[in-house]
Design a protein around this motif. Structure first.
Motif, PDB file in Angstrom:
ATOM      1  N   ARG A   1       0.841  -1.179   0.000  1.00  0.00           N
ATOM      2  CA  ARG A   1       0.000   0.000   0.000  1.00  0.00           C
ATOM      3  C   ARG A   1       0.888   1.245   0.000  1.00  0.00           C
ATOM      4  O   ARG A   1       1.841   1.341   0.773  1.00  0.00           O
ATOM      5  CB  ARG A   1      -0.913  -0.010   1.225  1.00  0.00           C
ATOM      6  N   GLU A   2       0.572   2.200  -0.873  1.00  0.00           N
ATOM      7  CA  GLU A   2       1.402   3.388  -0.982  1.00  0.00           C
ATOM      8  C   GLU A   2       0.598   4.658  -0.805  1.00  0.00           C
ATOM      9  O   GLU A   2      -0.578   4.735  -1.181  1.00  0.00           O
ATOM     10  CB  GLU A   2       2.131   3.424  -2.339  1.00  0.00           C
ATOM     11  N   PHE A   3       1.244   5.652  -0.242  1.00  0.00           N
ATOM     12  CA  PHE A   3       0.632   6.951  -0.023  1.00  0.00           C
ATOM     13  C   PHE A   3       0.388   7.656  -1.351  1.00  0.00           C
ATOM     14  O   PHE A   3       1.213   7.582  -2.270  1.00  0.00           O
ATOM     15  CB  PHE A   3       1.560   7.792   0.860  1.00  0.00           C
ATOM     16  N   VAL A   4      -0.743   8.369  -1.431  1.00  0.00           N
ATOM     17  CA  VAL A   4      -1.075   9.121  -2.631  1.00  0.00           C
ATOM     18  C   VAL A   4      -1.160  10.622  -2.330  1.00  0.00           C
ATOM     19  O   VAL A   4      -0.499  11.433  -2.968  1.00  0.00           O
ATOM     20  CB  VAL A   4      -2.410   8.634  -3.228  1.00  0.00           C
ATOM     21  N   ALA A   5      -1.987  10.984  -1.336  1.00  0.00           N
ATOM     22  CA  ALA A   5      -2.199  12.405  -1.044  1.00  0.00           C
ATOM     23  C   ALA A   5      -2.735  12.548   0.374  1.00  0.00           C
ATOM     24  O   ALA A   5      -3.362  11.630   0.904  1.00  0.00           O
ATOM     25  CB  ALA A   5      -3.174  13.022  -2.032  1.00  0.00           C
ATOM     26  N   GLY A   6      -2.495  13.716   0.972  1.00  0.00           N
ATOM     27  CA  GLY A   6      -3.013  13.990   2.305  1.00  0.00           C
ATOM     28  C   GLY A   6      -3.465  15.430   2.411  1.00  0.00           C
ATOM     29  O   GLY A   6      -3.038  16.294   1.632  1.00  0.00           O
ATOM     30  N   ILE A   7      -4.340  15.687   3.381  1.00  0.00           N
ATOM     31  CA  ILE A   7      -4.887  17.026   3.555  1.00  0.00           C
ATOM     32  C   ILE A   7      -5.028  17.325   5.037  1.00  0.00           C
ATOM     33  O   ILE A   7      -5.362  16.455   5.835  1.00  0.00           O
ATOM     34  CB  ILE A   7      -6.242  17.157   2.812  1.00  0.00           C
TER      35      ILE A   7
END
Length: 123
Positions: free
Chosen positions: A45-51
């Motif tokens: 599982r890989e990170f895509v975006a955060g807010i």
């Protein structure tokens, strides 16, 4: 308890667009940082975006920078991921997650997860 439900996945041709939604239950939605992750078959599982909690700051993986946009509407308890210029390598199950650490890029840093929505990009 926080529950997250993703929607908006589907099949799209390369170069196309999709918008994913993540509906979050709970009165304290604005207290959480929210991230999007993805997992392709046979891969981690890989990170895509955060807010950030109120949407003023965002951060992205290099692989999606300039193509994907994360946003949130705290009045609707919803986070969005607008995905443009999609590529076959974007094919994966996409998950949203809630946590307390702004800037977090590792899955273990998030406390609550949705069930995921499939995105398939054909060439």
């Amino acid at each position: 308890q926080v529950q997250l439900v993703e929607s908006g996945g589907g099949l799209v041709q390369a170069g196309g667009s999709l918008r994913l939604s993540c509906a979050v239950s709970g009165r304290t939605f604005s207290s959480y940082v929210v991230g999007w992750f993805r997992q392709a078959p046979g891969k981690e599982r890989e990170f895509v975006a955060g807010i950030s909690r109120y949407g003023g700051s965002t951060y992205y993986a290099d692989s999606v920078q300039g193509r994907f946009t994360i946003s949130r509407d705290n009045a609707k308890n919803t986070v969005y991921l607008q995905m443009n210029s999609l590529k076959p390598e974007d094919t994966a199950v996409y998950y949203c997650a809630a946590g307390n650490v702004y800037g977090a890029r590792r899955a273990v840093q998030y406390d609550y997860w949705g069930q995921g929505t499939q995105v398939t990009v054909s060439s």
